[in-house]
Design a protein around this motif. Structure first.
Motif, PDB file in Angstrom:
ATOM      1  N   ILE A 249       0.841  -1.204   0.000  1.00 17.43           N
ATOM      2  CA  ILE A 249       0.000   0.000   0.000  1.00 17.43           C
ATOM      3  C   ILE A 249       0.878   1.257   0.000  1.00 17.43           C
ATOM      4  CG2 ILE A 249      -1.738   1.302   1.297  1.00 17.43           C
ATOM      5  CD1 ILE A 249      -2.838  -1.306   0.147  1.00 17.43           C
ATOM      6  N   LYS A 250       1.996   1.196   0.724  1.00 20.27           N
ATOM      7  CA  LYS A 250       2.891   2.360   0.876  1.00 20.27           C
ATOM      8  C   LYS A 250       3.952   2.442  -0.228  1.00 20.27           C
ATOM      9  CE  LYS A 250       4.101   2.875   5.309  1.00 20.27           C
ATOM     10  NZ  LYS A 250       4.507   2.444   6.680  1.00 20.27           N
ATOM     11  N   GLY A 251       3.880   1.530  -1.197  1.00 18.98           N
ATOM     12  CA  GLY A 251       4.811   1.569  -2.320  1.00 18.98           C
ATOM     13  C   GLY A 251       6.198   1.086  -1.992  1.00 18.98           C
ATOM     14  N   GLU A 252       6.342   0.293  -0.929  1.00 20.58           N
ATOM     15  CA  GLU A 252       7.666  -0.154  -0.491  1.00 20.58           C
ATOM     16  C   GLU A 252       8.034  -1.542  -1.020  1.00 20.58           C
ATOM     17  OE1 GLU A 252       7.249   2.281   3.756  1.00 20.58           O
ATOM     18  OE2 GLU A 252       7.199   0.084   3.732  1.00 20.58           O
ATOM     19  N   GLN A 253       7.017  -2.348  -1.346  1.00 19.32           N
ATOM     20  CA  GLN A 253       7.253  -3.700  -1.861  1.00 19.32           C
ATOM     21  C   GLN A 253       6.249  -4.000  -2.967  1.00 19.32           C
ATOM     22  OE1 GLN A 253       7.306  -6.764   1.152  1.00 19.32           O
ATOM     23  NE2 GLN A 253       8.781  -5.699   2.451  1.00 19.32           N
ATOM     24  N   SER A 254       6.574  -5.006  -3.767  1.00 16.45           N
ATOM     25  CA  SER A 254       5.661  -5.403  -4.838  1.00 16.45           C
ATOM     26  C   SER A 254       4.526  -6.248  -4.267  1.00 16.45           C
ATOM     27  CB  SER A 254       6.412  -6.212  -5.890  1.00 16.45           C
ATOM     28  OG  SER A 254       6.779  -7.487  -5.359  1.00 16.45           O
ATOM     29  N   LEU A 255       3.469  -6.397  -5.042  1.00 14.18           N
ATOM     30  CA  LEU A 255       2.342  -7.215  -4.616  1.00 14.18           C
ATOM     31  C   LEU A 255       2.779  -8.662  -4.423  1.00 14.18           C
ATOM     32  CD1 LEU A 255      -0.659  -7.489  -3.995  1.00 14.18           C
ATOM     33  CD2 LEU A 255      -1.086  -7.793  -6.446  1.00 14.18           C
ATOM     34  N   GLU A 256       3.601  -9.151  -5.324  1.00 13.37           N
ATOM     35  CA  GLU A 256       4.085 -10.531  -5.209  1.00 13.37           C
ATOM     36  C   GLU A 256       4.868 -10.735  -3.908  1.00 13.37           C
ATOM     37  OE1 GLU A 256       6.879 -13.739  -7.676  1.00 13.37           O
ATOM     38  OE2 GLU A 256       6.431 -11.758  -8.526  1.00 13.37           O
TER      39      GLU A 256
END
Length: 311
Positions: A249-256
């Motif tokens: 959500i915070k753009g720190e990791q990918s969905l995978e």
């Protein structure tokens, strides 16, 4: 005469909800959630909260009773659930607790006295000062004198556990060993605990599939809504299924990446749940697979019939 109570436990994704519905139908029961996260409104997908369709008309308790920003302790849970049990008995129905939060369920069964379980800041500061003056070994030797069994379990440098064991002795006159044993021996209920278990590869496969289903059902949107409401640092959002999704959500990791983390943490959590119930509670265990579930459920209902009819 003690009130009857059925408890259904086991690791996440093993089938507790489905079994609880069957038991409630068979024995005119009502269900109390034994899950520390399902108490929160709006945390539905990540907690695998029972749906209205799944309830099949059976009344449920301890669902959606708090807003996500509110805190809730084990003592709060104990008090509320014991009231629910009394209410269900007054309707001449069978209360059924179903869930995987072991300490919460144990607190209800054994009527823990939380006045003692709540730590005294003043006491801890007093012992910490003593450690500073005399050294930790000096305090540890006192624990060895008053409760040698606990001293064997506690490393001399584990200050937190050392202070806690001494606090119980100084506040109750009982050693931690005696205090824990006394609480475990006393229960206001005539209860039977049914545990569901699966071979680990099958359970882990079910957990992975459940996570995929949660994503498909809108878990990302659910977590994002809670995040946008400013609830990131609440007790509710620290639960498995929520904290893992936040980095996406915070753009720190990918969905995978976050999905893999959620699956891994859920599997680890299931292992901890199973170990906890094995070590802490007198559970009657039943092993199930996808093919044997219906037959095992029937065996459980048959076994509970004898318990239900006992006077």
């Amino acid at each position: 005469m003690k009130e009857k109570l059925v408890v259904i436990v086991g690791p996440t994704a093993v089938g507790k909800t489905a079994l609880s519905i069957e038991v409630a139908k068979k024995f005119n029961g009502e269900i109390i959630s034994g899950d520390s996260m399902q108490i929160y409104r709006g945390l539905d997908i990540g907690t695998a909260k029972v749906t209205e369709a799944e309830k099949d008309g059976i009344p449920h308790y301890m669902l959606d009773i708090l807003e996500p920003h509110q805190s809730f302790s084990v003592a709060d849970f104990q008090k509320q659930v014991q009231q629910n049990i009394e209410e269900i008995h007054q309707k001449h129905k069978l209360p059924i607790i179903a869930g995987g939060t072991g300490l919460y369920i144990q607190s209800v069964l054994y009527d823990y006295q939380f006045a003692v379980n709540e730590r005294s800041t003043e006491y801890h500061e007093q012992i910490e000062s003593e450690i500073e003056r005399e050294g930790i070994d000096y305090v540890y030797q006192r624990l060895k004198r008053v409760d040698p069994l606990q001293a064997e379990k506690i490393h001399p440098n584990n200050q937190r556990r050392l202070i806690r064991a001494l606090e119980v002795f100084d506040r109750t006159g009982m050693t931690m060993t005696e205090y824990q044993q006394k609480q475990l021996e006393q229960s206001r209920y005539d209860f039977r605990i049914v545990g569901l278990q699966m071979d680990r590869p099958l359970l882990y496969e079910r957990i992975n599939k459940r996570v995929d289903q949660m994503i498909e059902s809108g878990l990302i949107e659910e977590v994002n809504r809670l995040y946008q409401e400013g609830l990131e640092n609440t007790q509710a959002m620290r639960g498995i299924g929520y904290k893992e999704i936040l980095p996406y959500i915070k753009g720190e990791q990918s969905l995978e990446e976050v999905i893999d983390t959620l699956k891994r943490n859920s599997r680890r959590f299931a292992k901890r749940q199973y170990t906890w119930f094995k070590n802490k509670m007198p559970v009657d265990w039943y092993s199930i697979t996808g093919e044997t579930k219906n037959q095992v459920f029937q065996n459980i209902l048959t076994d509970l019939e004898g318990f239900y009819k006992e006077k």
